[in-house]
Scaffold this active site. Structure first.
Site, PDB file in Angstrom:
ATOM      1  N   GLU A 128       0.838  -1.208   0.000  1.00  0.00           N
ATOM      2  CA  GLU A 128       0.000   0.000   0.000  1.00  0.00           C
ATOM      3  C   GLU A 128       0.873   1.259   0.000  1.00  0.00           C
ATOM      4  O   GLU A 128       0.571   2.248  -0.679  1.00  0.00           O
ATOM      5  CB  GLU A 128      -0.912  -0.040   1.235  1.00  0.00           C
ATOM      6  CG  GLU A 128      -1.816   1.151   1.441  1.00  0.00           C
ATOM      7  CD  GLU A 128      -2.981   1.216   0.475  1.00  0.00           C
ATOM      8  OE1 GLU A 128      -2.705   1.369  -0.732  1.00  0.00           O
ATOM      9  OE2 GLU A 128      -4.144   1.136   0.908  1.00  0.00           O
ATOM     10  N   THR A 181      -3.547   8.884  -4.679  1.00  0.00           N
ATOM     11  CA  THR A 181      -3.612   9.051  -3.224  1.00  0.00           C
ATOM     12  C   THR A 181      -2.484   9.947  -2.732  1.00  0.00           C
ATOM     13  O   THR A 181      -2.693  10.825  -1.883  1.00  0.00           O
ATOM     14  CB  THR A 181      -3.544   7.675  -2.529  1.00  0.00           C
ATOM     15  OG1 THR A 181      -4.671   6.914  -2.944  1.00  0.00           O
ATOM     16  CG2 THR A 181      -3.574   7.810  -1.021  1.00  0.00           C
TER      17      THR A 181
HETATM   18  N1  HSE Z   1      -6.878   7.175   4.353  1.00  0.00           N
HETATM   19  C1  HSE Z   1      -6.325   7.228   3.044  1.00  0.00           C
HETATM   20  C2  HSE Z   1      -6.418   8.649   2.536  1.00  0.00           C
HETATM   21  C3  HSE Z   1      -7.086   6.319   2.140  1.00  0.00           C
HETATM   22  O1  HSE Z   1      -7.485   9.234   2.664  1.00  0.00           O
HETATM   23  O2  HSE Z   1      -5.426   9.176   2.036  1.00  0.00           O
HETATM   24  C4  HSE Z   1      -6.635   6.382   0.715  1.00  0.00           C
HETATM   25  O3  HSE Z   1      -6.187   5.171   0.269  1.00  0.00           O
END
Ligand code: HSE
Length: 306
Positions: A128, A181
């Site tokens: 991830e 992201t």
């Molecule tokens: N918590 C993470 C974000 C999830 O909001 O950046 C994204 O994969």
């Protein structure tokens, strides 16, 4: 058993007030993967369908988590991975998490399940991190455990399973743009006002309580994000209009799914979830923005063998 086929589900992270902590698992969308034992040692990605992703394991999210697990093994064989990618990368419903989870879940099954789900999350978090440039487990945990999960701590990793009220349905719309992201994280402020932190903690605490007590009114009253949404919503076409239409259609609440651009909503009952879907279609159909939309129950099982 030398080969296994698995379904690795999409997930919604953050769930409005639980940034980097809370997530839930979807059952209508997910990747398929085949994991196979092979005489050649190491991790080999042999097939990728659906999207253009790297075959080098160290550059591929599924490969990185597999390598992380493989480094702990003392075996004279290797693993081949085939990825049938259905979740579009950069869509905000845990595409990278599904890949990262799928490889280690499949390898673990072929090994006779020596690792716990929390240990699998430890391996998957490295995959991830390749995608989001940060170690967070709020998509990984619901993909592995199913249902709603709360990541109490990343180091050491502590994951809590939260019950899902039976009549809860998610409506998810994915406007067809890609948001990375890492970029969506980069626009967030490094510090927040104490008053906002207090509101957010109160909403998260009451949402978790509401999920435990099947209190749909309290879910509705808690699904608010006062910290992240104001920044990220600017990246999502027609976000405010869509959110308002979702609430007008009777949903309990709505927000950005993970880092976007998908927008999630939660409704009590399938009928309302369908009304929400119609309301979203109405807005996006008038804008020319292409989108995918689907309704999902909360998937209590998570990643599974097919
Ligand atoms: N918590 C993470 C974000 C999830 O909001 O950046 C994204 O994969």
């Amino acid at each position: 058993m030398n080969e296994i086929k698995i379904f690795s589900p999409a997930t919604v992270a953050n769930v409005a007030c639980g940034f980097d902590i809370l997530g839930f698992c979807l059952d209508s969308v997910g990747d398929h993967m085949v994991i196979r034992k092979t005489d050649t040692k190491g991790i080999h990605i042999t097939k990728i369908e659906g999207f253009d992703l790297p075959y080098e394991p160290e550059l591929n999210v599924a490969g990185v988590s597999a390598l992380e697990m493989y480094a702990t093994l003392d075996v004279d064989f290797g693993f081949e991975i085939e990825i049938y990618k259905k979740i579009k990368p950069g869509s905000g419903i845990g595409s990278s998490a599904a890949s990262a989870v799928g490889s280690v879940f499949g390898m673990n099954a072929l090994l006779g399940n020596p690792f716990s789900k929390t240990q699998l999350t430890e391996f998957a978090i490295k995959g991830e991190a390749l995608a989001s440039k940060c170690e967070h487990a709020d998509n990984l945990a619901p993909a592995l455990f199913g249902g709603f999960t709360l990541v109490k701590s990343v180091s050491p990793l502590q994951i809590l399973e939260i019950p899902s009220p039976k009549k809860l349905y998610a409506t998810i719309v994915h406007p067809q743009i890609e948001i990375k992201t890492s970029e969506s994280r980069a626009i967030l402020p490094k510090q927040v006002a104490l008053s906002d932190a207090v509101k957010q903690s109160a909403n998260l605490g009451s949402l978790v309580h509401a999920l435990h007590t099947n209190d749909y009114d309290l879910i509705k009253n808690s699904l608010n994000d006062v910290i992240v949404e104001q920044h990220r919503s600017k990246l999502i076409p027609e976000f405010n209009k869509v959110k308002q239409a979702i609430l007008n259609a009777g949903a309990l609440g709505a927000g950005i799914s993970g880092s976007g651009p998908s927008i999630f909503s939660l409704s009590e009952g399938l009928e309302t979830a369908n009304n929400v879907k119609d309301a979203i279609i109405k807005i996006y159909s008038n804008t020319g923005i292409e989108f995918d939309i689907h309704i999902s129950k909360i998937n209590s099982e998570g990643v599974k063998v097919l």
